[in-house]
Write an enzyme that holds these catalytic residues in place. Sequence first.
Site, PDB file in Angstrom:
ATOM      1  N   ASN A 101       0.849  -1.191   0.000  1.00  0.00           N
ATOM      2  CA  ASN A 101       0.000   0.000   0.000  1.00  0.00           C
ATOM      3  C   ASN A 101       0.884   1.240   0.000  1.00  0.00           C
ATOM      4  O   ASN A 101       1.653   1.470   0.938  1.00  0.00           O
ATOM      5  CB  ASN A 101      -0.909   0.028   1.237  1.00  0.00           C
ATOM      6  CG  ASN A 101      -1.765   1.292   1.275  1.00  0.00           C
ATOM      7  OD1 ASN A 101      -2.773   1.394   0.580  1.00  0.00           O
ATOM      8  ND2 ASN A 101      -1.370   2.268   2.091  1.00  0.00           N
ATOM      9  N   GLU A 102       0.800   2.042  -1.083  1.00  0.00           N
ATOM     10  CA  GLU A 102       1.520   3.312  -1.189  1.00  0.00           C
ATOM     11  C   GLU A 102       2.999   3.166  -0.840  1.00  0.00           C
ATOM     12  O   GLU A 102       3.591   4.055  -0.207  1.00  0.00           O
ATOM     13  CB  GLU A 102       0.858   4.378  -0.309  1.00  0.00           C
ATOM     14  CG  GLU A 102      -0.559   4.729  -0.741  1.00  0.00           C
ATOM     15  CD  GLU A 102      -1.156   5.897   0.034  1.00  0.00           C
ATOM     16  OE1 GLU A 102      -0.547   6.316   1.046  1.00  0.00           O
ATOM     17  OE2 GLU A 102      -2.229   6.384  -0.370  1.00  0.00           O
ATOM     18  N   ASN A 156      -4.950   4.856  -4.759  1.00  0.00           N
ATOM     19  CA  ASN A 156      -5.535   5.682  -3.707  1.00  0.00           C
ATOM     20  C   ASN A 156      -5.525   7.124  -4.207  1.00  0.00           C
ATOM     21  O   ASN A 156      -4.459   7.741  -4.306  1.00  0.00           O
ATOM     22  CB  ASN A 156      -4.731   5.550  -2.420  1.00  0.00           C
ATOM     23  CG  ASN A 156      -4.652   4.115  -1.924  1.00  0.00           C
ATOM     24  OD1 ASN A 156      -5.465   3.273  -2.324  1.00  0.00           O
ATOM     25  ND2 ASN A 156      -3.704   3.826  -1.056  1.00  0.00           N
ATOM     26  N   TYR A 162      -6.674  16.475  -1.324  1.00  0.00           N
ATOM     27  CA  TYR A 162      -5.265  16.772  -1.098  1.00  0.00           C
ATOM     28  C   TYR A 162      -4.615  17.463  -2.293  1.00  0.00           C
ATOM     29  O   TYR A 162      -3.550  18.074  -2.154  1.00  0.00           O
ATOM     30  CB  TYR A 162      -4.491  15.493  -0.780  1.00  0.00           C
ATOM     31  CG  TYR A 162      -4.865  14.877   0.548  1.00  0.00           C
ATOM     32  CD1 TYR A 162      -4.834  15.625   1.720  1.00  0.00           C
ATOM     33  CD2 TYR A 162      -5.245  13.545   0.637  1.00  0.00           C
ATOM     34  CE1 TYR A 162      -5.169  15.072   2.947  1.00  0.00           C
ATOM     35  CE2 TYR A 162      -5.578  12.974   1.857  1.00  0.00           C
ATOM     36  CZ  TYR A 162      -5.545  13.744   3.007  1.00  0.00           C
ATOM     37  OH  TYR A 162      -5.885  13.181   4.211  1.00  0.00           O
ATOM     38  N   TRP A 228     -12.924   5.440   1.135  1.00  0.00           N
ATOM     39  CA  TRP A 228     -12.112   5.643   2.347  1.00  0.00           C
ATOM     40  C   TRP A 228     -12.820   6.669   3.207  1.00  0.00           C
ATOM     41  O   TRP A 228     -12.859   7.827   2.851  1.00  0.00           O
ATOM     42  CB  TRP A 228     -10.706   6.128   1.971  1.00  0.00           C
ATOM     43  CG  TRP A 228      -9.782   6.113   3.142  1.00  0.00           C
ATOM     44  CD1 TRP A 228      -9.474   7.152   3.960  1.00  0.00           C
ATOM     45  CD2 TRP A 228      -9.068   4.983   3.647  1.00  0.00           C
ATOM     46  NE1 TRP A 228      -8.603   6.765   4.937  1.00  0.00           N
ATOM     47  CE2 TRP A 228      -8.347   5.431   4.769  1.00  0.00           C
ATOM     48  CE3 TRP A 228      -8.982   3.639   3.276  1.00  0.00           C
ATOM     49  CZ2 TRP A 228      -7.534   4.581   5.513  1.00  0.00           C
ATOM     50  CZ3 TRP A 228      -8.175   2.804   4.018  1.00  0.00           C
ATOM     51  CH2 TRP A 228      -7.465   3.275   5.125  1.00  0.00           C
ATOM     52  N   LYS A 249     -12.807  10.884   7.274  1.00  0.00           N
ATOM     53  CA  LYS A 249     -13.288  10.515   5.937  1.00  0.00           C
ATOM     54  C   LYS A 249     -14.355   9.426   5.978  1.00  0.00           C
ATOM     55  O   LYS A 249     -14.778   8.928   4.930  1.00  0.00           O
ATOM     56  CB  LYS A 249     -12.118  10.078   5.055  1.00  0.00           C
ATOM     57  CG  LYS A 249     -11.142  11.214   4.732  1.00  0.00           C
ATOM     58  CD  LYS A 249     -10.079  10.769   3.753  1.00  0.00           C
ATOM     59  CE  LYS A 249      -9.089  11.893   3.483  1.00  0.00           C
ATOM     60  NZ  LYS A 249      -8.256  12.221   4.657  1.00  0.00           N
TER      61      LYS A 249
END
Length: 335
Positions: A101-102, A156, A162, A228, A249
């Site tokens: 993940n990321e 994501n 953002y 999310w 969120k």
Amino acid sequence: GVARHQDFGGVGNAVTPAQMDTDLALIQELGANSVRLSHYQHDDYFYTLCDRAGILVWAEVPFISLPFTEQAGMENIEGQMECLVKQCGNHPSIYCWGVQNEITIAGESPEIHQMVQHMAQYTKKLDPTRYTAEANIYSVENQSPLNRLADLVGYNLYYGWYYQNIPDLQVRLDTFHAQCPDIPLMVTEYGVDTNPALHSYEPSVKDYTEEYQLLFEERDFMVGSYVWNMADFGSAARNEGGKTGQNQKGLVTIDRQLKKDAFYLYKAYWSAEKFVKLAGSRFVHRHRECNDLTALSNLAKLALYVNGTLVQQTQQVQPMTTFAAVPLQMGENEI
């Protein structure tokens, strides 16, 4: 579906079976058919709940954000994946194993590609019967080698929160599909922080209002997506949107006591249970005479009454249907 953290107001990670029952009930009420259990192994009881309910599970290990600099780190995450597969491999709800993940949050490199490739191959050796999956940060280019290392590719994407604006999310998805039509694509995280006490006639980026959380679209070619998050969750460093220590969120609050308007928008898209919910019901102190009033519903026909009088009706119902410029009287109104 939705992503879920193993986190609950007042208890943190030490969730009880009753609280896990609550989360499963919320997922079922939404009409979701899948849940991403982020970003680590969850309590075995929740996988069992998903087995019983027929909810597809994306299960993953915390190979996240920054790669390891020592071999011991890779051995650790290999061990975690081995435990996850061997402990949970007989849960029929699990359809994929998330290998990262990321992991490129600080940038890509051939070394990171090799790590992810190794984890994908290692996981496939542990369980050849299920998909491997990965969730990338937005900065990973569409045609990056990273997107050829696992069976399923997720991104994501927080356009409109953002960075950039909400319509840019659709552009990114369309561009990816045009350049890589053979890659099964998901949006594995998307959303905005929302404090249900905050409202606006003109919702905008970083205003934390319930109205802004409703402004999203969909794409038919997507394999799937995960909102999310299912619920607000603890995040110690945060101090924003009128609350401290929380990522807001979620579609419901951290104590699961309040369902935000966006919860009902997804329910309108996904659930067969007939319902209607008036959005903005917490926006009680309005200062304009004429108001756009929005209903969230999966019904075939809607009629709007204000103070007992029919003012508008429609058979052109969408999951989010807006009645424009409805006049309200001074003081209290019943809608």
